[in-house]
Enzyme design. Structure first.
Site, PDB file in Angstrom:
ATOM      1  N   ASN A  63       0.818  -1.112  -0.190  1.00  0.00           N
ATOM      2  CA  ASN A  63      -0.011  -0.035   0.112  1.00  0.00           C
ATOM      3  C   ASN A  63       0.912   1.157   0.003  1.00  0.00           C
ATOM      4  O   ASN A  63       1.461   1.536   0.998  1.00  0.00           O
ATOM      5  CB  ASN A  63      -0.776  -0.123   1.317  1.00  0.00           C
ATOM      6  CG  ASN A  63      -1.849   1.133   1.457  1.00  0.00           C
ATOM      7  OD1 ASN A  63      -1.769   2.091   0.399  1.00  0.00           O
ATOM      8  ND2 ASN A  63      -2.436   1.194   2.704  1.00  0.00           N
ATOM      9  N   LYS A  70       0.094   4.230  -0.462  1.00  0.00           N
ATOM     10  CA  LYS A  70      -0.662   5.646   0.058  1.00  0.00           C
ATOM     11  C   LYS A  70      -0.407   6.915  -0.514  1.00  0.00           C
ATOM     12  O   LYS A  70      -0.331   6.271  -2.027  1.00  0.00           O
ATOM     13  CB  LYS A  70      -0.049   5.729   1.621  1.00  0.00           C
ATOM     14  CG  LYS A  70      -0.523   4.528   2.478  1.00  0.00           C
ATOM     15  CD  LYS A  70      -0.172   4.590   3.868  1.00  0.00           C
ATOM     16  CE  LYS A  70      -0.441   3.233   4.635  1.00  0.00           C
ATOM     17  NZ  LYS A  70      -0.239   3.482   5.921  1.00  0.00           N
ATOM     18  N   HIS A 104      -9.732   0.890   4.463  1.00  0.00           N
ATOM     19  CA  HIS A 104      -8.423   0.936   5.343  1.00  0.00           C
ATOM     20  C   HIS A 104      -8.654   2.133   6.430  1.00  0.00           C
ATOM     21  O   HIS A 104      -9.525   2.936   6.247  1.00  0.00           O
ATOM     22  CB  HIS A 104      -7.326   1.706   4.334  1.00  0.00           C
ATOM     23  CG  HIS A 104      -5.971   1.723   4.874  1.00  0.00           C
ATOM     24  ND1 HIS A 104      -5.756   2.655   5.847  1.00  0.00           N
ATOM     25  CD2 HIS A 104      -4.774   0.698   4.887  1.00  0.00           C
ATOM     26  CE1 HIS A 104      -4.444   2.310   6.505  1.00  0.00           C
ATOM     27  NE2 HIS A 104      -3.770   1.083   5.847  1.00  0.00           N
ATOM     28  N   GLU A 115      -7.351   4.373   7.641  1.00  0.00           N
ATOM     29  CA  GLU A 115      -6.922   5.902   7.201  1.00  0.00           C
ATOM     30  C   GLU A 115      -8.095   6.551   6.553  1.00  0.00           C
ATOM     31  O   GLU A 115      -8.134   7.569   6.630  1.00  0.00           O
ATOM     32  CB  GLU A 115      -5.544   5.917   6.501  1.00  0.00           C
ATOM     33  CG  GLU A 115      -4.397   5.870   7.495  1.00  0.00           C
ATOM     34  CD  GLU A 115      -3.173   5.328   6.825  1.00  0.00           C
ATOM     35  OE1 GLU A 115      -3.113   5.477   5.588  1.00  0.00           O
ATOM     36  OE2 GLU A 115      -2.229   4.939   7.400  1.00  0.00           O
ATOM     37  N   GLU A 162      -5.468  -5.195  10.444  1.00  0.00           N
ATOM     38  CA  GLU A 162      -4.730  -4.384  10.855  1.00  0.00           C
ATOM     39  C   GLU A 162      -5.001  -3.351  12.013  1.00  0.00           C
ATOM     40  O   GLU A 162      -5.843  -2.443  11.888  1.00  0.00           O
ATOM     41  CB  GLU A 162      -4.670  -3.147   9.554  1.00  0.00           C
ATOM     42  CG  GLU A 162      -4.149  -3.844   8.244  1.00  0.00           C
ATOM     43  CD  GLU A 162      -3.735  -2.608   7.398  1.00  0.00           C
ATOM     44  OE1 GLU A 162      -2.503  -2.794   6.995  1.00  0.00           O
ATOM     45  OE2 GLU A 162      -4.238  -1.721   6.999  1.00  0.00           O
ATOM     46  N   GLY A 187       2.051   2.335  11.000  1.00  0.00           N
ATOM     47  CA  GLY A 187       3.103   3.136  10.760  1.00  0.00           C
ATOM     48  C   GLY A 187       3.591   3.780  12.036  1.00  0.00           C
ATOM     49  O   GLY A 187       4.246   4.594  12.065  1.00  0.00           O
ATOM     50  N   SER A 206       2.936  -2.161  10.306  1.00  0.00           N
ATOM     51  CA  SER A 206       4.529  -1.945  10.806  1.00  0.00           C
ATOM     52  C   SER A 206       5.137  -3.208  10.474  1.00  0.00           C
ATOM     53  O   SER A 206       6.255  -3.409  10.863  1.00  0.00           O
ATOM     54  CB  SER A 206       4.713  -1.369  12.080  1.00  0.00           C
ATOM     55  OG  SER A 206       4.406  -0.231  12.260  1.00  0.00           O
TER      56      SER A 206
HETATM   57  P1  PGA Z   1       2.788   0.316   7.745  1.00  0.00           P
HETATM   58  O1  PGA Z   1       0.946   0.363   7.017  1.00  0.00           O
HETATM   59  O2  PGA Z   1       3.170  -0.996   7.158  1.00  0.00           O
HETATM   60  O3  PGA Z   1       3.475   1.572   7.173  1.00  0.00           O
HETATM   61  O4  PGA Z   1       2.310   0.245   8.991  1.00  0.00           O
HETATM   62  C1  PGA Z   1       0.225  -0.495   6.609  1.00  0.00           C
HETATM   63  C2  PGA Z   1      -1.040  -0.101   6.232  1.00  0.00           C
HETATM   64  O5  PGA Z   1      -1.507   0.901   6.530  1.00  0.00           O
HETATM   65  O6  PGA Z   1      -1.559  -0.677   5.207  1.00  0.00           O
END
Ligand code: PGA
Length: 261
Positions: free
Chosen positions: A11, A13, A97, A99, A169, A175, A215
Site C-alpha cells: 500500500n 498510500k 483502510h 486511514e 490491521e 505506521g 508496521s
Molecule cells: P505500515 O502501513 O506498514 O506503514 O504500518 C500498513 C497499512 O497501512 O496498510
C-alpha cells in the site's frame, strides 16, 4: 488437498509520482524470480496506476487501487469507480483502510457498498479492519473486529473464497513501528475465519486469505507468516523501498498453507 498461496500487498498510500512508481515497479520485477509461490499486488496512488500497469502488464505481479466509490459513475467529484479501475487492469482494491475510515469518515455501510461494487466488477477487495488501542486495552479487540467483519461483509454475494481478502490491521500498529504480537493477531483471525465458516461453510472459510498489516518489516514477516492462520501481509512503509519490499515477498513465499479441503 487445497492450499492458500501467500499474498503480499504493498500500500503505497500518498507516495510516488508516476515516474517514480514506474521505475520502482520495473526494478521490483527485476529483483525477484518469477517462480516464487506468492501473489504480489502493488497499490499505487490513482495517478500512478497507468505507469505501473505499463511495467507490469503480462508479468506475475498484479496491481490495484487504494480506494474506490461504490457507484459506477455519477456526480461524485474527486472519486474513482470500479469500472474505471477495471479499465486500468486493476485486479485488487484496498477497501475500508483505517486511514480512510478515520481521515475521511468512511462508514461500515459505505465500505460494504464498495465491497459489493468491487465484486460485481471482478475486482478483488482487500477488506481492512482492526481496532484502536483503547479497544484492545479494554479487552474488546476480538468482538470489535467481528462486528466490523459482519457489518462489512455479512450477506454479500461472495461466491468464491479467492475473490475477497481480509486484512487485519490494528490501528495502533499502522505506521508506528509497533507490530501486534503474532499470537494476538492469530486470536482475532481465528475468530474471523470461524465467522466466515458460519456464513459459507468451513471449506470456504479455509480458502479465504487473511493478512496481517501494521508496521510489517522484513524482520517481522516470518514471525507472522509461520502462523497457520496468517496468509500474507499488507505493507505500508516497508513497501516503498525496493530492498525491504523484496525481502518481505521472498520470505512470504516460503509459507504456503495447505488446507483440509
Ligand atoms: P505500515 O502501513 O506498514 O506503514 O504500518 C500498513 C497499512 O497501512 O496498510
Amino acid at each position: 488437498m487445497a492450499s492458500r498461496i501467500p499474498l503480499v500487498a504493498g500500500n503505497w498510500k500518498m507516495h510516488k509520482t508516476p515516474a517514480e512508481a514506474g521505475t520502482f515497479t520495473r526494478n521490483l520485477l527485476g529483483n525477484l524470480p518469477a517462480d516464487l509461490t506468492v501473489n504480489v499486488v502493488v497499490c499505487p496512488p490513482f495517478t500512478a496506476i497507468p505507469a505501473v500497469a505499463l511495467k507490469l502488464a503480462g508479468s506475475w505481479i498484479c496491481w490495484g487501487a487504494q480506494n474506490m466509490h461504490w457507484d459506477a459513475e455519477g456526480a461524485c467529484t474527486g472519486e474513482v469507480s470500479a469500472p474505471m479501475l477495471q479499465a486500468l487492469g486493476c485486479r485488487y482494491v484496498i477497501l475500508g483502510h483505517s486511514e480512510r475510515r478515520v481521515l475521511s469518515g468512511e462508514t461500515d455501510g459505505q465500505i460494504r457498498k464498495k465491497v459489493k461494487a468491487a465484486l460485481s466488477y471482478g475486482l478483488r477487495p482487500i477488506f481492512c479492519l482492526g481496532e484502536e488501542l483503547e479497544t484492545r486495552d479494554a479487552g474488546e479487540a476480538e468482538i470489535y473486529c467481528l462486528h466490523q467483519l459482519a457489518d462489512g461483509l455479512e450477506g454479500l454475494p461472495w461466491a468464491n473464497p479467492e475473490t475477497l481478502i481480509i486484512a487485519y490491521e490494528p490501528i495502533w500498529a499502522i505506521g508506528t513501528g509497533r507490530t501486534a504480537r503474532p499470537a494476538d493477531a492469530v486470536a482475532v483471525m481465528g475468530l474471523l475465519r470461524e465467522k466466515i465458516a458460519s456464513w459459507h461453510g468451513r471449506g470456504f472459510a479455509e480458502q479465504v486469505r487473511i493478512l496481517y498489516g501494521g508496521s510489517v518489516s522484513p524482520e517481522s514477516t516470518g514471525s507472522f507468516l509461520k502462523e497457520e492462520q496468517i496468509d500474507g501481509v499488507l505493507v505500508g512503509g516497508a513497501s516503498l523501498k525496493l530492498d525491504s519490499f523484496s525481502a518481505i515477498i521472498r520470505t512470504s513465499a516460503e509459507f504456503k498453507k495447505s488446507t483440509e479441503y
